[in-house]
Design a protein around this motif. Structure first.
Motif, mmCIF file in Angstrom:
data_model
loop_
_atom_site.group_PDB
_atom_site.id
_atom_site.type_symbol
_atom_site.label_atom_id
_atom_site.label_comp_id
_atom_site.label_asym_id
_atom_site.label_seq_id
_atom_site.Cartn_x
_atom_site.Cartn_y
_atom_site.Cartn_z
ATOM 1 N N LYS A 66 0.861 -1.201 0.000
ATOM 2 C CA LYS A 66 0.000 0.000 0.000
ATOM 3 C C LYS A 66 0.896 1.251 0.000
ATOM 4 C CE LYS A 66 -3.949 1.812 2.673
ATOM 5 N NZ LYS A 66 -3.579 3.187 2.777
ATOM 6 N N MET A 67 1.882 1.229 0.895
ATOM 7 C CA MET A 67 2.827 2.346 0.989
ATOM 8 C C MET A 67 3.688 2.421 -0.285
ATOM 9 S SD MET A 67 6.387 2.603 1.559
ATOM 10 C CE MET A 67 6.900 1.135 2.410
ATOM 11 N N HIS A 68 4.142 1.267 -0.759
ATOM 12 C CA HIS A 68 5.094 1.259 -1.872
ATOM 13 C C HIS A 68 4.465 1.762 -3.177
ATOM 14 C CE1 HIS A 68 9.054 0.326 -3.293
ATOM 15 N NE2 HIS A 68 8.509 -0.145 -4.392
ATOM 16 N N ARG A 69 3.181 1.468 -3.377
ATOM 17 C CA ARG A 69 2.512 1.977 -4.593
ATOM 18 C C ARG A 69 2.539 3.511 -4.607
ATOM 19 N NH1 ARG A 69 -0.555 -2.855 -4.457
ATOM 20 N NH2 ARG A 69 -1.708 -2.162 -2.651
ATOM 21 N N GLU A 70 2.324 4.123 -3.445
ATOM 22 C CA GLU A 70 2.373 5.599 -3.376
ATOM 23 C C GLU A 70 3.796 6.092 -3.614
ATOM 24 O OE1 GLU A 70 0.390 7.935 -0.331
ATOM 25 O OE2 GLU A 70 -0.997 6.268 -0.023
ATOM 26 N N LEU A 71 4.748 5.346 -3.034
ATOM 27 C CA LEU A 71 6.156 5.731 -3.228
ATOM 28 C C LEU A 71 6.542 5.622 -4.708
ATOM 29 C CD1 LEU A 71 8.932 6.487 -2.026
ATOM 30 C CD2 LEU A 71 9.333 4.068 -1.580
ATOM 31 N N GLU A 72 6.102 4.539 -5.352
ATOM 32 C CA GLU A 72 6.388 4.360 -6.792
ATOM 33 C C GLU A 72 5.905 5.558 -7.605
ATOM 34 O OE1 GLU A 72 4.626 0.843 -8.474
ATOM 35 O OE2 GLU A 72 5.887 -0.442 -7.238
ATOM 36 N N ASP A 73 4.695 6.067 -7.270
ATOM 37 C CA ASP A 73 4.161 7.223 -8.003
ATOM 38 C C ASP A 73 5.100 8.418 -7.869
ATOM 39 O OD1 ASP A 73 1.921 5.817 -8.719
ATOM 40 O OD2 ASP A 73 0.670 6.594 -7.090
ATOM 41 N N VAL A 74 5.602 8.621 -6.654
ATOM 42 C CA VAL A 74 6.526 9.748 -6.416
ATOM 43 C C VAL A 74 7.837 9.507 -7.179
ATOM 44 C CG1 VAL A 74 7.847 10.972 -4.628
ATOM 45 C CG2 VAL A 74 5.529 10.185 -4.121
ATOM 46 N N LEU A 75 8.367 8.302 -7.083
ATOM 47 C CA LEU A 75 9.664 7.999 -7.692
ATOM 48 C C LEU A 75 9.601 8.061 -9.221
ATOM 49 C CD1 LEU A 75 10.873 5.021 -5.428
ATOM 50 C CD2 LEU A 75 11.512 7.421 -5.255
ATOM 51 N N GLU A 76 8.498 7.578 -9.790
ATOM 52 C CA GLU A 76 8.343 7.592 -11.250
ATOM 53 C C GLU A 76 8.405 9.011 -11.802
ATOM 54 O OE1 GLU A 76 8.008 5.229 -13.711
ATOM 55 O OE2 GLU A 76 8.652 3.855 -12.126
ATOM 56 N N ILE A 100 28.365 6.207 -4.056
ATOM 57 C CA ILE A 100 27.756 5.273 -3.100
ATOM 58 C C ILE A 100 26.465 5.949 -2.658
ATOM 59 C CG2 ILE A 100 28.031 4.071 -0.893
ATOM 60 C CD1 ILE A 100 31.091 4.508 -1.216
ATOM 61 N N THR A 101 25.358 5.279 -2.834
ATOM 62 C CA THR A 101 24.108 5.920 -2.439
ATOM 63 C C THR A 101 23.283 5.035 -1.518
ATOM 64 O OG1 THR A 101 22.144 7.110 -3.221
ATOM 65 C CG2 THR A 101 22.811 5.197 -4.521
ATOM 66 N N GLN A 102 22.612 5.714 -0.575
ATOM 67 C CA GLN A 102 21.660 5.005 0.277
ATOM 68 C C GLN A 102 20.272 5.077 -0.354
ATOM 69 O OE1 GLN A 102 22.451 5.749 4.752
ATOM 70 N NE2 GLN A 102 22.989 7.643 3.736
ATOM 71 N N MET A 106 17.123 5.895 -8.082
ATOM 72 C CA MET A 106 17.756 5.851 -9.407
ATOM 73 C C MET A 106 17.968 7.234 -10.040
ATOM 74 S SD MET A 106 15.905 2.485 -10.936
ATOM 75 C CE MET A 106 16.974 2.272 -12.320
ATOM 76 N N LEU A 107 17.998 8.291 -9.207
ATOM 77 C CA LEU A 107 18.148 9.633 -9.784
ATOM 78 C C LEU A 107 19.575 9.899 -10.285
ATOM 79 C CD1 LEU A 107 15.819 11.905 -7.612
ATOM 80 C CD2 LEU A 107 15.427 10.977 -9.898
ATOM 81 N N HIS A 108 20.560 9.215 -9.718
ATOM 82 C CA HIS A 108 21.922 9.376 -10.265
ATOM 83 C C HIS A 108 21.955 8.855 -11.703
ATOM 84 C CE1 HIS A 108 23.866 10.841 -6.694
ATOM 85 N NE2 HIS A 108 23.417 9.837 -5.975
#
Ligand code: NAD
Length: 252
Positions: A66-76, A100-102, A106-108
């Motif tokens: 549920k949380m990840h679907r919302e996060l995916e929208d932001v990340l996309e 090195i990223t935490q 995938m913005l780099h």
């Protein structure tokens, strides 16, 4: 932020040939992705220590998804900001030898990093674009599975599918951490951007680089408990700092 510190950081970067960049969630807040610890954003709604916790995921993956679907929208939708572009430019100049990223966003890569001089990007906490079945290990790309119209995705073997991101309670992929540590040992400059430096073991890397002779530059909005080991601390919004820093580097 003091002008002398900015000049000092520019000088260290100009004198360095083997910079390791270390980014945390603060490098991406100016792209609209909230960090864990600042006010507001997705994480005020979903406590990551519960929703992004492996122990809870294996019992019931539905809240995570549920949380990840919302996060995916932001990340996309997120686009690289001046921080990611400046780092990619330093790579083009031959200065940056590893990132090195935490972050899992995938913005780099979206800014072109890794494609100019083929430098490695060590994603310590994984990436949201790849998934796997926690039972049989089968890998999936995000576009290959339906994460939208189901409560949670399931593999053909009936195992739960999970993005290849490191949740609370999981360990880091050891080979990625090993390679990141090696890069820190070879670095002449360790450039930290946007991390509270409280997440372990990633937060061992600045002192490792320092012990091996690297100069440490920290760029962060707030104080970190490791500021006293840094050679230069630039406090403020990373996008604004990088814009000024790059202008100085190019002008001198
Ligand atoms: P954190 O949330 O603990 O700390 C972020 C730091 O960045 C804070 O100290 C904050 O003051 C600073 N910051 C925020 N905006 C900034 C800006 N514009 N300029 C400069 N500094 C800024 O993040 P962390 O140290 O990366 O650790 C938290 C964990 O969160 C990591 O494991 C990471 O995987 C995960 N995370 C990732 C993302 C992402 O992929 N973008 C987003 C949220 C959380």
């Amino acid at each position: 932020m003091n002008g002398e510190d900015l000049k000092k950081a520019a000088r260290v970067i100009k004198d360095s040939q083997n910079i390791v960049v270390f980014t945390g969630a603060g490098a991406s807040t100016e792209s609209g992705i909230a960090d864990f610890r600042s006010e507001g954003g997705l994480w005020s709604k979903y406590d990551p220590s519960v929703y992004a916790n492996y122990y809870y995921f294996i019992q019931d993956p539905a809240p995570f998804w549920k949380m990840h679907r919302e996060l995916e929208d932001v990340l996309e939708k997120a686009k690289p900001n001046p921080v990611h572009h400046a780092i990619a430019e330093l790579e083009k100049m031959g200065k940056v030898k590893a990132i090195i990223t935490q972050n899992i966003d995938m913005l780099h890569q979206k800014a072109g990093s890794g494609s100019y001089k083929g430098i490695p990007i060590y994603e310590l906490h994984g990436t949201y674009g790849l998934l796997h079945c926690i039972r049989c290990g089968r890998e999936y790309k995000l576009e290959e599975i339906d994460t939208r119209n189901v409560e949670y995705p399931i593999c053909e073997c009936s195992g739960f599918i999970k993005p290849k991101v490191v949740l609370f309670g999981e360990s880091l992929p050891s080979h990625v951490m090993d390679e990141a540590m090696k890069a820190c040992c070879e670095a002449d400059c360790f450039l930290m951007v946007g991390s509270s430096l409280v997440v372990s073991p990633a937060n061992l890397l600045p002192s490792l680089a320092k012990q091996q002779g690297a100069k440490l530059i920290f760029i962060n909005k707030e104080e970190t408990f490791m500021d006293d080991i840094a050679d230069v601390v630039l406090r403020g919004k990373a996008g604004e700092i990088f814009t000024k820093l790059m202008a100085l580097i190019k002008a001198t």
